[in-house]
Motif scaffolding. Sequence first.
Motif, PDB file in Angstrom:
ATOM      1  N   ALA A 144       0.811  -1.222   0.000  1.00  0.00           N
ATOM      2  CA  ALA A 144       0.000   0.000   0.000  1.00  0.00           C
ATOM      3  C   ALA A 144       0.841   1.267   0.000  1.00  0.00           C
ATOM      4  O   ALA A 144       0.345   2.337  -0.355  1.00  0.00           O
ATOM      5  CB  ALA A 144      -0.921   0.001   1.216  1.00  0.00           C
ATOM      6  N   SER A 146       1.662   2.974   2.508  1.00  0.00           N
ATOM      7  CA  SER A 146       1.086   3.889   3.492  1.00  0.00           C
ATOM      8  C   SER A 146       0.665   3.091   4.719  1.00  0.00           C
ATOM      9  O   SER A 146       0.764   1.866   4.733  1.00  0.00           O
ATOM     10  CB  SER A 146      -0.134   4.622   2.914  1.00  0.00           C
ATOM     11  OG  SER A 146      -1.253   3.766   2.841  1.00  0.00           O
ATOM     12  N   ASP A 148      -2.423   3.158   5.624  1.00  0.00           N
ATOM     13  CA  ASP A 148      -3.850   2.996   5.389  1.00  0.00           C
ATOM     14  C   ASP A 148      -4.144   1.570   4.935  1.00  0.00           C
ATOM     15  O   ASP A 148      -4.403   1.315   3.759  1.00  0.00           O
ATOM     16  CB  ASP A 148      -4.320   4.008   4.343  1.00  0.00           C
ATOM     17  CG  ASP A 148      -5.831   4.016   4.191  1.00  0.00           C
ATOM     18  OD1 ASP A 148      -6.523   3.607   5.143  1.00  0.00           O
ATOM     19  OD2 ASP A 148      -6.322   4.409   3.116  1.00  0.00           O
ATOM     20  N   ILE A 149      -4.073   0.644   5.898  1.00  0.00           N
ATOM     21  CA  ILE A 149      -4.340  -0.770   5.623  1.00  0.00           C
ATOM     22  C   ILE A 149      -5.277  -1.300   6.698  1.00  0.00           C
ATOM     23  O   ILE A 149      -5.489  -0.658   7.734  1.00  0.00           O
ATOM     24  CB  ILE A 149      -3.036  -1.611   5.589  1.00  0.00           C
ATOM     25  CG1 ILE A 149      -2.322  -1.558   6.940  1.00  0.00           C
ATOM     26  CG2 ILE A 149      -2.130  -1.164   4.456  1.00  0.00           C
ATOM     27  CD1 ILE A 149      -1.184  -2.546   7.078  1.00  0.00           C
ATOM     28  N   ASP A 150      -5.826  -2.480   6.460  1.00  0.00           N
ATOM     29  CA  ASP A 150      -6.719  -3.110   7.429  1.00  0.00           C
ATOM     30  C   ASP A 150      -5.925  -3.774   8.541  1.00  0.00           C
ATOM     31  O   ASP A 150      -4.793  -4.215   8.333  1.00  0.00           O
ATOM     32  CB  ASP A 150      -7.587  -4.166   6.745  1.00  0.00           C
ATOM     33  CG  ASP A 150      -8.584  -3.557   5.769  1.00  0.00           C
ATOM     34  OD1 ASP A 150      -8.998  -2.401   5.986  1.00  0.00           O
ATOM     35  OD2 ASP A 150      -8.934  -4.246   4.795  1.00  0.00           O
ATOM     36  N   GLU A 160      -3.413  -2.122  15.585  1.00  0.00           N
ATOM     37  CA  GLU A 160      -3.660  -0.694  15.786  1.00  0.00           C
ATOM     38  C   GLU A 160      -2.426   0.005  16.346  1.00  0.00           C
ATOM     39  O   GLU A 160      -2.100   1.126  15.952  1.00  0.00           O
ATOM     40  CB  GLU A 160      -4.876  -0.500  16.683  1.00  0.00           C
ATOM     41  CG  GLU A 160      -6.167  -0.871  15.978  1.00  0.00           C
ATOM     42  CD  GLU A 160      -7.386  -0.881  16.887  1.00  0.00           C
ATOM     43  OE1 GLU A 160      -7.232  -0.807  18.131  1.00  0.00           O
ATOM     44  OE2 GLU A 160      -8.503  -0.975  16.348  1.00  0.00           O
ATOM     45  N   LEU A 163       0.130   0.262  13.425  1.00  0.00           N
ATOM     46  CA  LEU A 163      -0.230   1.309  12.466  1.00  0.00           C
ATOM     47  C   LEU A 163      -0.084   2.706  13.059  1.00  0.00           C
ATOM     48  O   LEU A 163       0.298   3.653  12.365  1.00  0.00           O
ATOM     49  CB  LEU A 163      -1.648   1.079  11.945  1.00  0.00           C
ATOM     50  CG  LEU A 163      -1.820  -0.218  11.146  1.00  0.00           C
ATOM     51  CD1 LEU A 163      -3.277  -0.428  10.764  1.00  0.00           C
ATOM     52  CD2 LEU A 163      -0.929  -0.224   9.918  1.00  0.00           C
ATOM     53  N   GLN A 167       2.398   5.347  11.425  1.00  0.00           N
ATOM     54  CA  GLN A 167       1.933   6.665  10.973  1.00  0.00           C
ATOM     55  C   GLN A 167       2.763   7.776  11.596  1.00  0.00           C
ATOM     56  O   GLN A 167       3.098   8.756  10.935  1.00  0.00           O
ATOM     57  CB  GLN A 167       0.452   6.858  11.303  1.00  0.00           C
ATOM     58  CG  GLN A 167      -0.131   8.119  10.698  1.00  0.00           C
ATOM     59  CD  GLN A 167      -0.072   8.127   9.177  1.00  0.00           C
ATOM     60  OE1 GLN A 167      -0.596   7.227   8.535  1.00  0.00           O
ATOM     61  NE2 GLN A 167       0.573   9.118   8.604  1.00  0.00           N
TER      62      GLN A 167
END
Length: 177
Positions: A144, A146, A148-150, A160, A163, A167
């Motif tokens: 991706a 980024s 912004d993935i599941d 969580e 990520l 970020q």
Amino acid sequence: MRRITMWLVATVAVVVLLFSYRTSTMGPAGPASAAEGGTAEGGTAPGIVSGSPGAAADPPGSGAGDTAPPTAPGTPGNTAKAGTDLVVNGTVVQTRWGPVQVQVHIISGRITDVTALQVPNGNRRDIEINSFAVPHLRSEVLTAQSADIDVVSGATVTSEGYLGSLQAALDSAHFKG
């Protein structure tokens, strides 16, 4: 009278045992220490660890192109960078299962590697879950380009935290994916 005394002693013993039992939901023992990368606020500041103009020829994570030493835990990262090759640590994200922190390698404006510096490992179940979840998250991030993935099913809390730390590292590097 003897039965009442025995009942009272047994009740007190059970209550003491219940309050002293450490469950797996309590996370790691004690607050994060400086040796684990924690600060008084519970995390390290994200920061650029190293950069090198020759890192593009070196495989990510080999250390062959790294010129600056890693940052000391709890301090902002070095801002040493050359060209567009960066290695950036994310913040330590405290989850209910334990701390999560990642390091991202960015070469020529692309995420080339993501390394988990800290993941929950308080028990065998944590290790089993993370041995599957962390490589899956890494693969998804590299695809991706980024954060912004599941999240990974069954490893939501760790995902969580992963990520969130990622970020923070991307924001620190001013990465536009």
